[in-house]
Design a protein around this motif. Sequence first.
Motif, mmCIF file in Angstrom:
data_model
loop_
_atom_site.group_PDB
_atom_site.id
_atom_site.type_symbol
_atom_site.label_atom_id
_atom_site.label_comp_id
_atom_site.label_asym_id
_atom_site.label_seq_id
_atom_site.Cartn_x
_atom_site.Cartn_y
_atom_site.Cartn_z
ATOM 1 N N ILE A 207 0.840 -1.201 0.000
ATOM 2 C CA ILE A 207 0.000 0.000 0.000
ATOM 3 C C ILE A 207 0.874 1.250 0.000
ATOM 4 N N GLY A 208 1.883 1.263 0.861
ATOM 5 C CA GLY A 208 2.792 2.404 0.920
ATOM 6 C C GLY A 208 3.536 2.632 -0.373
ATOM 7 N N LEU A 209 3.987 1.551 -0.995
ATOM 8 C CA LEU A 209 4.715 1.658 -2.260
ATOM 9 C C LEU A 209 3.795 2.160 -3.374
ATOM 10 N N PHE A 210 2.558 1.686 -3.382
ATOM 11 C CA PHE A 210 1.599 2.150 -4.387
ATOM 12 C C PHE A 210 1.370 3.651 -4.250
ATOM 13 N N ILE A 211 1.162 4.112 -3.022
ATOM 14 C CA ILE A 211 0.941 5.541 -2.791
ATOM 15 C C ILE A 211 2.174 6.340 -3.202
ATOM 16 N N LYS A 212 3.353 5.851 -2.849
ATOM 17 C CA LYS A 212 4.593 6.539 -3.227
ATOM 18 C C LYS A 212 4.723 6.627 -4.746
ATOM 19 N N ASN A 213 4.494 5.522 -5.437
ATOM 20 C CA ASN A 213 4.616 5.520 -6.900
ATOM 21 C C ASN A 213 3.601 6.456 -7.536
ATOM 22 N N TRP A 214 2.372 6.473 -7.002
ATOM 23 C CA TRP A 214 1.361 7.394 -7.520
ATOM 24 C C TRP A 214 1.843 8.827 -7.340
ATOM 25 N N ARG A 215 2.326 9.130 -6.139
ATOM 26 C CA ARG A 215 2.782 10.496 -5.836
ATOM 27 C C ARG A 215 3.897 10.915 -6.785
ATOM 28 N N LEU A 216 4.870 10.041 -6.980
ATOM 29 C CA LEU A 216 5.993 10.363 -7.868
ATOM 30 C C LEU A 216 5.530 10.515 -9.314
ATOM 31 N N ASN A 217 4.639 9.638 -9.760
ATOM 32 C CA ASN A 217 4.117 9.740 -11.134
ATOM 33 C C ASN A 217 3.349 11.033 -11.365
ATOM 34 N N GLU A 218 2.723 11.532 -10.315
ATOM 35 C CA GLU A 218 1.985 12.795 -10.414
ATOM 36 C C GLU A 218 2.899 14.010 -10.234
ATOM 37 N N GLY A 219 4.142 13.778 -9.859
ATOM 38 C CA GLY A 219 5.100 14.864 -9.726
ATOM 39 C C GLY A 219 5.048 15.608 -8.401
ATOM 40 N N TYR A 220 4.451 14.994 -7.382
ATOM 41 C CA TYR A 220 4.358 15.627 -6.068
ATOM 42 C C TYR A 220 5.533 15.233 -5.189
ATOM 43 N N ASN B 240 4.997 1.708 7.160
ATOM 44 C CA ASN B 240 4.503 1.713 8.536
ATOM 45 C C ASN B 240 2.984 1.618 8.528
ATOM 46 N N ASN B 241 2.443 1.052 9.583
ATOM 47 C CA ASN B 241 1.006 0.891 9.719
ATOM 48 C C ASN B 241 0.333 2.266 9.792
ATOM 49 N N ILE B 242 -0.786 2.401 9.095
ATOM 50 C CA ILE B 242 -1.527 3.657 9.105
ATOM 51 C C ILE B 242 -2.983 3.372 9.466
ATOM 52 N N THR B 243 -3.691 4.423 9.839
ATOM 53 C CA THR B 243 -5.106 4.246 10.146
ATOM 54 C C THR B 243 -5.915 4.223 8.854
ATOM 55 N N LEU B 244 -7.096 3.699 8.971
ATOM 56 C CA LEU B 244 -8.009 3.684 7.837
ATOM 57 C C LEU B 244 -8.354 5.110 7.417
ATOM 58 N N LEU B 245 -8.513 6.003 8.382
ATOM 59 C CA LEU B 245 -8.824 7.393 8.051
ATOM 60 C C LEU B 245 -7.699 8.060 7.269
ATOM 61 N N THR B 246 -6.461 7.759 7.615
ATOM 62 C CA THR B 246 -5.327 8.305 6.868
ATOM 63 C C THR B 246 -5.317 7.761 5.448
ATOM 64 N N LEU B 247 -5.590 6.473 5.297
ATOM 65 C CA LEU B 247 -5.659 5.886 3.957
ATOM 66 C C LEU B 247 -6.765 6.566 3.152
ATOM 67 N N LEU B 248 -7.919 6.778 3.758
ATOM 68 C CA LEU B 248 -9.016 7.430 3.047
ATOM 69 C C LEU B 248 -8.671 8.867 2.660
ATOM 70 N N ASP B 249 -7.933 9.573 3.506
ATOM 71 C CA ASP B 249 -7.473 10.925 3.148
ATOM 72 C C ASP B 249 -6.551 10.868 1.930
ATOM 73 N N CYS B 250 -5.696 9.873 1.885
ATOM 74 C CA CYS B 250 -4.804 9.714 0.726
ATOM 75 C C CYS B 250 -5.612 9.405 -0.532
ATOM 76 N N LEU B 251 -6.594 8.515 -0.400
ATOM 77 C CA LEU B 251 -7.424 8.169 -1.559
ATOM 78 C C LEU B 251 -8.201 9.373 -2.057
ATOM 79 N N ASP B 252 -8.705 10.192 -1.136
ATOM 80 C CA ASP B 252 -9.401 11.417 -1.545
ATOM 81 C C ASP B 252 -8.463 12.331 -2.329
ATOM 82 N N ALA B 253 -7.239 12.471 -1.855
ATOM 83 C CA ALA B 253 -6.258 13.316 -2.545
ATOM 84 C C ALA B 253 -5.910 12.741 -3.918
ATOM 85 N N MET B 254 -5.925 11.416 -4.006
ATOM 86 C CA MET B 254 -5.611 10.736 -5.263
ATOM 87 C C MET B 254 -6.833 10.643 -6.180
#
Length: 79
Positions: free
Chosen positions: A17-30, A53-67
């Motif tokens: 999950i962390g790697l996916f978010i990182k790759n998305w962020r880098l691909n978007e140029g952030y 690192n372990n994250i909360t569901l709310l943090t994941l949802l905030d990331c998904l909203d941003a994505m």
Amino acid sequence: MSKKNMQEHQIKRIEEIGLFIKNWRLNEGYSQYEFSKITNKHSNTISHIEVGNNITLLTLLDCLDAMEMTPAEFFEDMG
């Protein structure tokens, strides 16, 4: 929950999950800082997510909203 209390397959999923978010962020140029601003999370939180690192569901949802992804889209894309 610390990693020492987690099963290996759970650790692997969280790291994916962390790697996916990182790759998305880098691909978007952030940068981590820029992504932290659109997620309303501290940049340290973004760093922690990306290293698996372990994250909360709310943090994941905030990331998904941003994505601009639904949970279904996110997990489908991870597959």
